[in-house]
Write a protein that holds these residues in place. Structure first.
Motif, PDB file in Angstrom:
ATOM      1  N   TYR A  29       0.821  -1.210   0.000  1.00 12.85           N
ATOM      2  CA  TYR A  29       0.000   0.000   0.000  1.00 12.85           C
ATOM      3  C   TYR A  29       0.858   1.265   0.000  1.00 12.85           C
ATOM      4  N   ARG A  30       0.309   2.298  -0.632  1.00 14.77           N
ATOM      5  CA  ARG A  30       1.011   3.562  -0.777  1.00 14.77           C
ATOM      6  C   ARG A  30       0.738   4.478   0.425  1.00 14.77           C
ATOM      7  N   HIS A  31       0.701   5.775   0.203  1.00 10.28           N
ATOM      8  CA  HIS A  31       0.762   6.772   1.271  1.00 10.28           C
ATOM      9  C   HIS A  31      -0.492   6.817   2.153  1.00 10.28           C
ATOM     10  N   GLU A  32      -1.654   6.850   1.536  1.00  6.26           N
ATOM     11  CA  GLU A  32      -2.898   7.033   2.290  1.00  6.26           C
ATOM     12  C   GLU A  32      -3.535   5.679   2.607  1.00  6.26           C
ATOM     13  N   ILE A  33      -2.972   4.976   3.559  1.00  9.63           N
ATOM     14  CA  ILE A  33      -3.506   3.656   3.905  1.00  9.63           C
ATOM     15  C   ILE A  33      -4.941   3.750   4.413  1.00  9.63           C
TER      16      ILE A  33
END
Length: 309
Positions: free
Chosen positions: A281-285
Motif C-alpha cells: 500500500y502507498r501513502h494514504e492507507i
C-alpha cells in the motif's frame, strides 16, 4: 453534536477554521486529527465517524494556506512568516480550545503525512499533555530535503520568498511517483485507487494543485529536518506511547525504511512504540477501501489499550 470554531493563527494573519465532533454518548477521550500537505480535514470523515462511534470526541482544523482556512483568508499555499512551528502551535491552540469545552479527558493526536511531522514536533514540545500519538505516513530522513532547503533559502535571501518556483517543488517532491505506472495527475503516489487520486486532485478544498510559496516550502523542509534522529526523540516525554503506521509502497516513508527509522529513533531513546506496516500500500492507507476499517480499528485499539479498555 458539532462545534464550528475559529481562532487566530500563530502567524497572526489567518483565522484557522476548525471543528469539534462530539458523539451522542459519554466520551471516553478526545483525539485530534492533523491533516497533511495540500489537503484538508474533511478528507478524514470516515475516520472521524469511526472514532466517534468508538466513543471519542474528534477535533480537527484546516491548516493555514489549506482548506476552509484558505478559503476564508483568500491565501492559498502560504503559511505566513512565523516559521515552521506555525501549524504545530495552531494545533496546540485548537487543543486548548477543545479542553476548555471538554476538560479532564485523555487527549490523543493522530497525524498523517505532514500532519505526522506536526504531531512529532508537537510531542517534543507539548507531549506531557498527551495520552498517546498515532503517526501515519511519516518520514524518516526525507530524500533531498536538505538540498532543497539550501535552494529555497537562497531564493528567500534573494527576495523571492513569496514567489512559487516549480523547480523547487520538483526538487523536493518530483521523484515521488517513481514506482507508479501511468502517471497522469502527479499524485498517484498517495494511493493506487484512481478514484482516490481524482477525488484528491479535483477537491476544491485541496491545496495540492495550487502553488506553494518558496518560504512555505522552505518551512516544510525545516519541519522535516527538525524531527530527524534521536536528537528529536530525546525531546519527547519517555512515557508518551506512539503507534507508527504506514504502507511499504509509500515514498514519504521511503518504502518502509523511513517508518522503521522513526520507530528505531524512539526505541533507542527508551520510548514505547508499536509499528505496523501494510504491505503493498502507498501513502494514504486510510483511504484504501479494503483496509481502511482495519487501519482505523488499529488506532482505536491503541488508544483503548492506553485507557485500559
Amino acid at each position: 453534536m458539532l462545534h464550528e470554531v475559529n481562532f487566530l493563527s500563530y502567524n497572526k494573519r489567518d483565522q484557522v477554521q476548525g471543528w469539534i465532533y462530539v458523539p451522542a454518548a459519554r466520551p471516553k477521550g478526545i483525539v485530534q486529527i492533523i491533516h497533511g500537505f495540500g489537503e484538508h480535514s474533511r478528507r478524514y470523515l470516515h475516520m472521524i465517524v469511526k472514532f466517534m462511534d468508538a466513543g471519542y470526541i474528534v477535533a480537527a482544523d484546516d491548516h493555514v494556506g489549506h482548506g476552509k482556512t484558505a478559503m476564508v483568508s483568500g491565501v492559498w499555499g502560504d503559511w505566513g512568516d512565523a516559521g515552521f512551528h506555525t501549524m504545530m502551535e495552531d494545533e496546540h491552540s485548537l487543543k486548548k480550545l477543545v479542553c476548555e469545552k471538554y476538560p479532564n479527558l485523555p487527549y490523543f493526536i493522530f497525524g498523517h503525512s505532514m500532519g505526522s511531522f506536526i504531531a512529532r514536533d508537537y510531542a517534543a514540545k507539548y507531549g506531557e499533555d498527551l495520552a498517546g500519538v498515532t503517526i501515519c505516513g511519516t518520514t524518516g530522513v526525507f530524500r533531498g530535503a536538505d538540498k532543497a532547503a539550501e535552494l529555497l533559502k537562497k531564493a528567500i535571501d534573494d527576495g523571492l520568498g513569496m514567489d512559487s518556483n516549480p523547480e523547487f517543488t520538483g526538487a523536493l517532491m518530483g521523484w515521488m511517483c517513481e514506482r507508479c505506472d501511468d502517471v497522469t495527475i502527479g499524485n498517484e503516489w498517495i494511493c493506487s485507487d484512481p478514484y482516490v487520486q481524482r477525488d484528491h486532485a479535483e477537491d476544491p478544498f485541496d491545496a495540492f494543485t495550487k502553488p506553494t510559496s518558496n518560504r512555505s516550502l522552505y518551512d516544510f523542509t525545516q519541519m522535516m529536518l527538525a524531527i530527524e534522529g534521536t536528537q528529536w526523540a530525546e525531546r519527547v516525554p519517555k512515557d508518551l506511547p506512539f503507534y507508527n503506521i504506514g504502507g511499504d509502497q509509500d515514498p514519504v516513508g521511503e518504502y518502509g525504511k523511513g517508518i522503521y527509522e522513526v520507530s528505531n529513533w524512539l526505541c533507542d531513546t527508551g520510548h514505547d512504540v508499536k509499528t505496523r506496516v501494510y504491505s503493498g500500500y502507498r501513502h494514504e492507507i486510510h483511504n484504501y477501501s479494503e483496509i481502511k476499517n482495519d487501519v482505523e480499528e488499529g488506532i482505536i485499539a491503541f488508544m483503548d489499550g492506553i485507557l485500559g479498555i
